[in-house]
Design a protein around this motif. Structure first.
Motif, PDB file in Angstrom:
ATOM      1  N   LYS A   9       0.758  -1.169  -0.024  1.00  0.00           N
ATOM      2  CA  LYS A   9       0.095   0.251   0.059  1.00  0.00           C
ATOM      3  C   LYS A   9       0.960   1.154   0.143  1.00  0.00           C
ATOM      4  O   LYS A   9       0.712   2.226  -0.770  1.00  0.00           O
ATOM      5  CB  LYS A   9      -0.818   0.080   1.158  1.00  0.00           C
ATOM      6  N   ASP A  10       1.910   1.196   0.736  1.00  0.00           N
ATOM      7  CA  ASP A  10       2.940   2.395   0.964  1.00  0.00           C
ATOM      8  C   ASP A  10       3.546   2.631  -0.289  1.00  0.00           C
ATOM      9  O   ASP A  10       3.635   3.669  -0.868  1.00  0.00           O
ATOM     10  CB  ASP A  10       3.989   2.083   1.891  1.00  0.00           C
ATOM     11  N   LEU A  11       3.869   1.486  -1.281  1.00  0.00           N
ATOM     12  CA  LEU A  11       4.621   1.533  -2.616  1.00  0.00           C
ATOM     13  C   LEU A  11       3.653   2.464  -3.615  1.00  0.00           C
ATOM     14  O   LEU A  11       3.898   3.595  -4.231  1.00  0.00           O
ATOM     15  CB  LEU A  11       4.821   0.328  -2.986  1.00  0.00           C
ATOM     16  N   TYR A  12       2.424   1.904  -3.424  1.00  0.00           N
ATOM     17  CA  TYR A  12       1.506   2.729  -4.530  1.00  0.00           C
ATOM     18  C   TYR A  12       0.858   4.094  -4.032  1.00  0.00           C
ATOM     19  O   TYR A  12       1.004   4.881  -4.881  1.00  0.00           O
ATOM     20  CB  TYR A  12       0.139   1.780  -4.921  1.00  0.00           C
ATOM     21  N   GLU A  13       0.968   4.206  -2.952  1.00  0.00           N
ATOM     22  CA  GLU A  13       0.806   5.656  -2.247  1.00  0.00           C
ATOM     23  C   GLU A  13       2.117   6.533  -2.521  1.00  0.00           C
ATOM     24  O   GLU A  13       1.995   7.926  -3.028  1.00  0.00           O
ATOM     25  CB  GLU A  13       0.517   5.717  -0.634  1.00  0.00           C
ATOM     26  N   PHE A  14       3.191   6.032  -2.451  1.00  0.00           N
ATOM     27  CA  PHE A  14       4.458   6.826  -2.888  1.00  0.00           C
ATOM     28  C   PHE A  14       4.499   7.083  -4.386  1.00  0.00           C
ATOM     29  O   PHE A  14       4.603   8.293  -4.645  1.00  0.00           O
ATOM     30  CB  PHE A  14       5.689   5.899  -2.538  1.00  0.00           C
ATOM     31  N   ARG A  15       4.020   6.160  -5.186  1.00  0.00           N
ATOM     32  CA  ARG A  15       4.138   6.352  -6.625  1.00  0.00           C
ATOM     33  C   ARG A  15       2.904   7.407  -6.912  1.00  0.00           C
ATOM     34  O   ARG A  15       3.113   8.038  -7.695  1.00  0.00           O
ATOM     35  CB  ARG A  15       3.712   4.991  -7.307  1.00  0.00           C
ATOM     36  N   LYS A  16       1.671   7.278  -6.494  1.00  0.00           N
ATOM     37  CA  LYS A  16       0.599   8.198  -6.426  1.00  0.00           C
ATOM     38  C   LYS A  16       1.043   9.543  -6.207  1.00  0.00           C
ATOM     39  O   LYS A  16       0.729  10.560  -7.039  1.00  0.00           O
ATOM     40  CB  LYS A  16      -0.534   7.648  -6.048  1.00  0.00           C
ATOM     41  N   ASN A  17       1.582   9.932  -4.980  1.00  0.00           N
ATOM     42  CA  ASN A  17       1.804  10.907  -4.551  1.00  0.00           C
ATOM     43  C   ASN A  17       3.201  11.440  -4.494  1.00  0.00           C
ATOM     44  O   ASN A  17       3.530  12.600  -3.913  1.00  0.00           O
ATOM     45  CB  ASN A  17       1.367  11.075  -2.926  1.00  0.00           C
ATOM     46  N   TYR A  18       4.120  11.098  -5.584  1.00  0.00           N
ATOM     47  CA  TYR A  18       5.266  11.211  -5.452  1.00  0.00           C
ATOM     48  C   TYR A  18       5.762  12.854  -5.779  1.00  0.00           C
ATOM     49  O   TYR A  18       6.485  13.261  -4.907  1.00  0.00           O
ATOM     50  CB  TYR A  18       6.055  10.607  -6.843  1.00  0.00           C
TER      51      TYR A  18
ATOM     52  N   ASN B 155      11.412   1.665  -8.210  1.00  0.00           N
ATOM     53  CA  ASN B 155      12.199   0.189  -8.284  1.00  0.00           C
ATOM     54  C   ASN B 155      12.819  -0.153  -7.241  1.00  0.00           C
ATOM     55  O   ASN B 155      12.669  -1.362  -6.732  1.00  0.00           O
ATOM     56  CB  ASN B 155      12.829   0.136  -9.567  1.00  0.00           C
ATOM     57  N   SER B 156      13.216   0.729  -6.314  1.00  0.00           N
ATOM     58  CA  SER B 156      14.081   0.460  -5.066  1.00  0.00           C
ATOM     59  C   SER B 156      13.093  -0.017  -3.979  1.00  0.00           C
ATOM     60  O   SER B 156      13.293  -1.095  -3.386  1.00  0.00           O
ATOM     61  CB  SER B 156      14.666   1.590  -4.431  1.00  0.00           C
ATOM     62  N   LYS B 157      11.883   0.588  -4.021  1.00  0.00           N
ATOM     63  CA  LYS B 157      10.808   0.244  -3.116  1.00  0.00           C
ATOM     64  C   LYS B 157      10.289  -1.195  -3.368  1.00  0.00           C
ATOM     65  O   LYS B 157       9.931  -2.138  -2.664  1.00  0.00           O
ATOM     66  CB  LYS B 157       9.776   1.181  -2.929  1.00  0.00           C
ATOM     67  N   VAL B 158      10.240  -1.374  -4.873  1.00  0.00           N
ATOM     68  CA  VAL B 158       9.621  -2.822  -5.309  1.00  0.00           C
ATOM     69  C   VAL B 158      10.682  -3.839  -4.848  1.00  0.00           C
ATOM     70  O   VAL B 158      10.245  -4.839  -4.450  1.00  0.00           O
ATOM     71  CB  VAL B 158       9.536  -2.801  -6.738  1.00  0.00           C
TER      72      VAL B 158
END
Length: 472
Positions: free
Chosen positions: A11-20, A37-40
């Motif tokens: 969830k944090d990964l997709y929030e990070f991508r969305k709100n970058y 990619n680092s978070k992935v």
């Protein structure tokens, strides 16, 4: 690590991508993919740790360790994590497919069909993507259905664009618009859905007779998209919005939008090319007008001295207004006697006027801009630019040609610009460029009289502009 913590990381990964861009400056745009990619990789390593711990635990207890459902959840989490990257990842498809095989119920409880569809899309498998998105519509969760509908909308538009059959094209366009409108009904404040609707209407505009109301619908949809704060950092939306504004000849706003799109995605060459080409176009038009089309004073004076009112051709006679069915007599006017409108205004302030000009230079279509451009002067030696939309590639005007324009729609463009190159330079190295010209827009060569003769349909080819949206 527990499954709950893995899901929180996902969830944090997709929030990070969305709100970058809400938490990072635009200058960090080039680092976005690397950071995602680092978070992935962090999630993938955490999944390995969970599997290793389970294996160690099962060896100690002598049982099988992870259950089938737990393995399915791990595959699902890894697949969705890998799908956060912009490029196609074969392991993403493998993990998502395996997760569904292990636990088909994931299709009801998660957005796995949306994720798998987007994975197929990145791969270039549109049939696989379409099937997956259609399966996502069976979900009872509105957010999942919304994503499936708007992604299917984009696919329908791509199918329409690939069809040579006009009837099929319009059928798929209607399906595309219907799907994204249904997505908007699920979440009226979702900027992505509004921007996809804007793209659909903008594409429809060029295949359905260039109706002004369709362009207005596209513009309103884009404006609704921008009400969502995240949309201000959507480079695809900014690019397509910039292209629409360019078509409307709102050059200052268009350039800003294209430049911002280029900054948000530095590796996207098309956005930078469009912005750079527009900078070049605007400065060339300004320079050509200032230099009288590059002519020496004697050459210019010779051309401007040869005005002949017979070159008004059929525009010298009253014509029947198609809306009111009344006859309108046209008054021949100089540029200074024309009333200027705002770009894209629906009101033409020169309904009873005709302008006779002499061509003193051209840009043509060499900058790959939708209209044909030339520079022209009136008998008083006042100069403006003329844009002719929907002109065939062989449409050409020569120096000295007479150009009669009925009910001229004229706008003024005066502003300062910094090029993308200048914006990357230090303050001391920056140089302002001035844009300063008046422009008469002509929607088709058929609306012109050249050297006393009315334009014909052989001069006309309807323009098309490509707009795109990526899967959400």
């Amino acid at each position: 690590m527990s499954f709950e913590k893995l899901e929180l990381k996902l969830k944090d990964l997709y929030e990070f991508r969305k709100n970058y861009f809400l938490i990072h400056p635009i200058e960090d745009a080039s680092l976005k993919d690397e950071r995602i990619n680092s978070k992935v990789e962090e999630i993938v390593e955490s999944i390995k740790d969970v599997k290793n711990d389970a294996c160690k635990y099962c060896n100690e207890r002598g049982d099988e360790g992870l259950s089938r459902q737990q393995l399915a959840n791990l595959c699902w989490i890894e697949g969705k994590a890998r799908n956060a990257s912009s490029a196609f990842d074969p392991l993403c498809q493998e993990m998502l497919t395996k997760a569904l095989k292990l636990n088909p119920e994931l299709g009801n409880t998660t957005d796995i069909h949306v994720q798998l569809g987007e994975c197929f899309w990145k791969k270039g498998d549109k049939d696989g993507a379409r099937l997956s998105f259609e399966q996502s519509l069976q979900s009872s969760q509105p957010d999942i259905t919304k994503q499936g509908k708007r992604n299917l909308s984009i696919l329908m538009r791509q199918v329409a664009a690939a069809s040579n059959d006009q009837e099929h094209h319009m059928e798929y366009m209607e399906k595309s618009i219907k799907l994204v409108k249904e997505a908007i009904q699920i979440d009226f404040m979702d900027g992505v859905s509004w921007y996809i609707l804007g793209n659909a209407h903008f594409s429809q505009f060029f295949v359905d007779g260039q109706k002004p109301e369709t362009l207005k619908q596209a513009l309103q949809a884009y404006k609704n998209a921008f009400k969502d704060e995240l949309s201000n950092y959507n480079c695809d939306l900014l690019y397509n919005y910039g292209i629409l504004l360019k078509f409307q000849e709102k050059y200052e706003e268009s350039l800003k939008s294209l430049q911002l799109a280029s900054k948000l995605d530095p590796v996207w060459s098309e956005a930078e090319e469009q912005a750079t080409n527009m900078e070049l176009l605007l400065t060339q038009l300004t320079d050509l007008i200032a230099s009288r089309g590059g002519l020496k004073q004697k050459q210019f004076d010779k051309i401007v001295s040869k005005f002949d009112l017979s070159h008004l051709g059929p525009f010298s006679e009253p014509f029947k207004d198609p809306k009111t069915e009344t006859l309108i007599g046209l008054k021949q006017c100089s540029l200074s006697e024309l009333s200027k409108s705002e770009p894209a205004s629906s009101k033409n302030l020169n309904q009873d006027k005709v302008c006779l000009l002499k061509v003193i230079g051209e840009l043509g279509l060499n900058l790959q801009q939708p209209p044909y451009f030339c520079i022209a002067s009136d008998s008083a030696a006042d100069i403006c630019a003329v844009s002719v939309f929907n002109a065939a590639s062989n449409f050409h005007l020569q120096r000295g040609d007479s150009l009669a324009i009925r009910q001229p729609f004229i706008t003024e463009h005066r502003f300062e610009i910094f090029s993308l190159k200048d914006q990357k330079s230090s303050e001391k190295e920056r140089t302002e460029k001035s844009v300063n010209f008046c422009l008469i827009r002509v929607n088709s060569p058929v609306d012109l009289v050249v050297n006393g003769k009315k334009g014909n349909k052989g001069m006309q080819v309807f323009a098309s502009v490509g707009v795109e949206a990526k899967a959400s």
